[in-house]
Write an enzyme that holds these catalytic residues in place. Structure first.
Site, PDB file in Angstrom:
ATOM      1  N   ASN A  10       5.417  -2.547   2.768  1.00 18.94           N
ATOM      2  CA  ASN A  10       4.338  -3.092   1.937  1.00 18.94           C
ATOM      3  C   ASN A  10       4.316  -2.342   0.607  1.00 18.94           C
ATOM      4  OD1 ASN A  10       1.983  -4.055   0.830  1.00 18.94           O
ATOM      5  ND2 ASN A  10       0.615  -3.014   2.284  1.00 18.94           N
ATOM      6  N   TRP A  11       4.835  -3.000  -0.422  1.00 14.69           N
ATOM      7  CA  TRP A  11       4.950  -2.323  -1.721  1.00 14.69           C
ATOM      8  C   TRP A  11       3.649  -2.328  -2.508  1.00 14.69           C
ATOM      9  CZ3 TRP A  11      10.309  -4.488  -3.744  1.00 14.69           C
ATOM     10  CH2 TRP A  11      11.330  -3.922  -2.978  1.00 14.69           C
ATOM     11  N   LYS A  12       2.672  -3.075  -2.064  1.00 16.57           N
ATOM     12  CA  LYS A  12       1.393  -3.144  -2.779  1.00 16.57           C
ATOM     13  C   LYS A  12       1.645  -3.525  -4.249  1.00 16.57           C
ATOM     14  CE  LYS A  12      -0.289   0.042   0.642  1.00 16.57           C
ATOM     15  NZ  LYS A  12      -1.242   1.028   1.050  1.00 16.57           N
ATOM     16  N   HIS A  96      -5.400  -7.195   4.775  1.00 17.07           N
ATOM     17  CA  HIS A  96      -5.136  -5.773   4.541  1.00 17.07           C
ATOM     18  C   HIS A  96      -6.443  -5.072   4.140  1.00 17.07           C
ATOM     19  CE1 HIS A  96      -3.681  -2.044   2.828  1.00 17.07           C
ATOM     20  NE2 HIS A  96      -2.590  -2.238   3.544  1.00 17.07           N
ATOM     21  N   GLU A  98      -7.147  -2.854   2.056  1.00 17.45           N
ATOM     22  CA  GLU A  98      -7.429  -2.702   0.620  1.00 17.45           C
ATOM     23  C   GLU A  98      -8.077  -3.966   0.079  1.00 17.45           C
ATOM     24  OE1 GLU A  98      -3.513  -1.408  -0.472  1.00 17.45           O
ATOM     25  OE2 GLU A  98      -3.917   0.535   0.461  1.00 17.45           O
ATOM     26  N   GLU A 168      -4.037  -0.526  11.355  1.00 16.60           N
ATOM     27  CA  GLU A 168      -4.000   0.444  10.268  1.00 16.60           C
ATOM     28  C   GLU A 168      -5.369   1.096  10.124  1.00 16.60           C
ATOM     29  OE1 GLU A 168      -0.688  -0.515   7.253  1.00 16.60           O
ATOM     30  OE2 GLU A 168      -2.439  -1.662   6.686  1.00 16.60           O
ATOM     31  N   GLY A 174      -2.375   5.912   3.062  1.00 21.47           N
ATOM     32  CA  GLY A 174      -2.131   6.587   1.788  1.00 21.47           C
ATOM     33  C   GLY A 174      -2.697   7.995   1.719  1.00 21.47           C
ATOM     34  N   SER A 214       0.351   6.121   6.571  1.00 25.89           N
ATOM     35  CA  SER A 214       1.094   7.368   6.362  1.00 25.89           C
ATOM     36  C   SER A 214       2.309   7.518   7.275  1.00 25.89           C
ATOM     37  CB  SER A 214       0.153   8.575   6.483  1.00 25.89           C
ATOM     38  OG  SER A 214      -0.859   8.510   5.490  1.00 25.89           O
ATOM     39  N   GLY A 235       3.725   1.811   3.689  1.00 34.13           N
ATOM     40  CA  GLY A 235       3.373   1.673   2.286  1.00 34.13           C
ATOM     41  C   GLY A 235       4.172   2.630   1.425  1.00 34.13           C
ATOM     42  N   GLY A 236       3.576   3.771   1.097  1.00 33.07           N
ATOM     43  CA  GLY A 236       4.164   4.732   0.158  1.00 33.07           C
ATOM     44  C   GLY A 236       5.619   5.082   0.450  1.00 33.07           C
TER      45      GLY A 236
HETATM   46  P1  PGA Z   1       0.763   3.988   3.569  1.00 29.39           P
HETATM   47  O1  PGA Z   1       0.210   2.472   3.504  1.00 29.39           O
HETATM   48  O2  PGA Z   1       2.040   3.952   4.389  1.00 29.39           O
HETATM   49  O3  PGA Z   1       1.016   4.356   2.136  1.00 29.39           O
HETATM   50  O4  PGA Z   1      -0.279   4.813   4.226  1.00 29.39           O
HETATM   51  C1  PGA Z   1       0.271   1.623   4.620  1.00 29.39           C
HETATM   52  C2  PGA Z   1      -0.361   0.295   4.313  1.00 29.39           C
HETATM   53  O5  PGA Z   1      -1.413   0.254   3.634  1.00 29.39           O
HETATM   54  O6  PGA Z   1       0.146  -0.769   4.711  1.00 29.39           O
END
Ligand code: PGA
Length: 256
Positions: A10-12, A96, A98, A168, A174, A214, A235-236
């Site tokens: 997930n590159w956001k 998601h 966010e 999640e 993050g 994470s 994500g990251g």
């Molecule tokens: P993260 O994000 O790996 O940076 O914690 C995961 C996500 O929000 O899908």
């Protein structure tokens, strides 16, 4: 039933089309094709077309981070399921945290998006998870159950089988503070049971459950050791081709 493992990136809100192309060109040789494992890239909308062209025939899947709940029409700024499919998407994230927190997407909206994805032939990846306050207040189980019930309301059992659910915990996203594999497995085992009680044994056995929050090349194996965890939403650590390739390699070697 053997569930195929999935690592989803997930590159956001990161990477232009050029950066996406550079990523794919560097990632492809590192990501050896693994029949036992599925790899999925979730770039931003503006990179989907470019990524879709580059991924044809590679065995790496493409998905989007969101979709609109209507098929088409006067919805300024929105993107439809058909537009995503036309770019080569098979998957789409729904709900998601966010988007739930920053854009106020509620359970009813998540349900509409999920149903649109299913009706359009996209496989939804439904994201659920509790906040830190909910966890501290002993509300995790209730919150996840409510998110699942609302998101899957009106969805036929046959449509639940290809579904993917990403657990999640919001406090782990993050932050560098992943949930412990045991704590994640506990919640995810309950998610599987909940899906089973509502939609039957096949759905229970078939639904793929991802852990997200994470995930790193260092901790991925500890999650995949757990029988109820079928993959990860990353994500990251998915923004660098070498880091994602290390996660994929660890996931490929974990389960025979
Ligand atoms: P993260 O994000 O790996 O940076 O914690 C995961 C996500 O929000 O899908």
């Amino acid at each position: 039933m053997a569930r195929r493992r999935l690592i989803a990136a997930n590159w956001k809100m990161n990477k232009t089309p050029e950066e996406t192309e550079a990523f794919v060109r560097s990632f492809l040789p590192e990501a050896a094709r693994q029949a036992s494992l599925e790899v999925l890239l979730l770039p931003p909308f503006t990179s989907l077309d470019r990524a879709g062209r580059l991924l044809v025939g590679t065995g790496i899947a493409l998905g989007a981070q969101d979709l609109h709940f209507e098929a088409a029409g006067a919805f300024t700024g929105e993107v439809s399921a058909a537009m995503l499919s036309a770019c080569g998407c098979r998957y789409v994230l729904v709900g998601h945290s966010e988007r739930r927190a920053l854009l106020r997407e509620d359970d009813a909206l998540v349900n509409r998006k999920l149903r649109r994805a299913v009706a359009s032939g996209l496989v939804p990846i439904l994201c659920v998870g509790e906040t830190l306050a909910e966890r501290r207040g002993g509300e995790t189980e209730r919150r996840i159950a409510a998110q699942l019930a609302a998101a899957l309301d009106g969805v036929e059992s046959r449509d639940v089988r290809p579904l993917i659910i990403a657990y999640e915990p919001v406090w782990a996203i993050g932050t560098g503070e992943a949930a412990s594999p045991a704590a994640a497995e506990e919640v995810m085992g309950r998610i599987r049971e909940t899906v089973g009680s509502a939609h039957g044994k096949e759905a229970r056995e078939g639904v793929r459950l991802l852990y997200g929050g994470s995930v790193t090349p260092q901790n991925i194996a500890s999650f995949l050791d757990r029988p109820d965890i079928d993959g990860a939403l990353v994500g990251g650590a998915s923004l660098r081709p070498d880091a994602l390739a290390r996660i994929v390699a660890a996931a490929s070697s974990e389960r025979a």
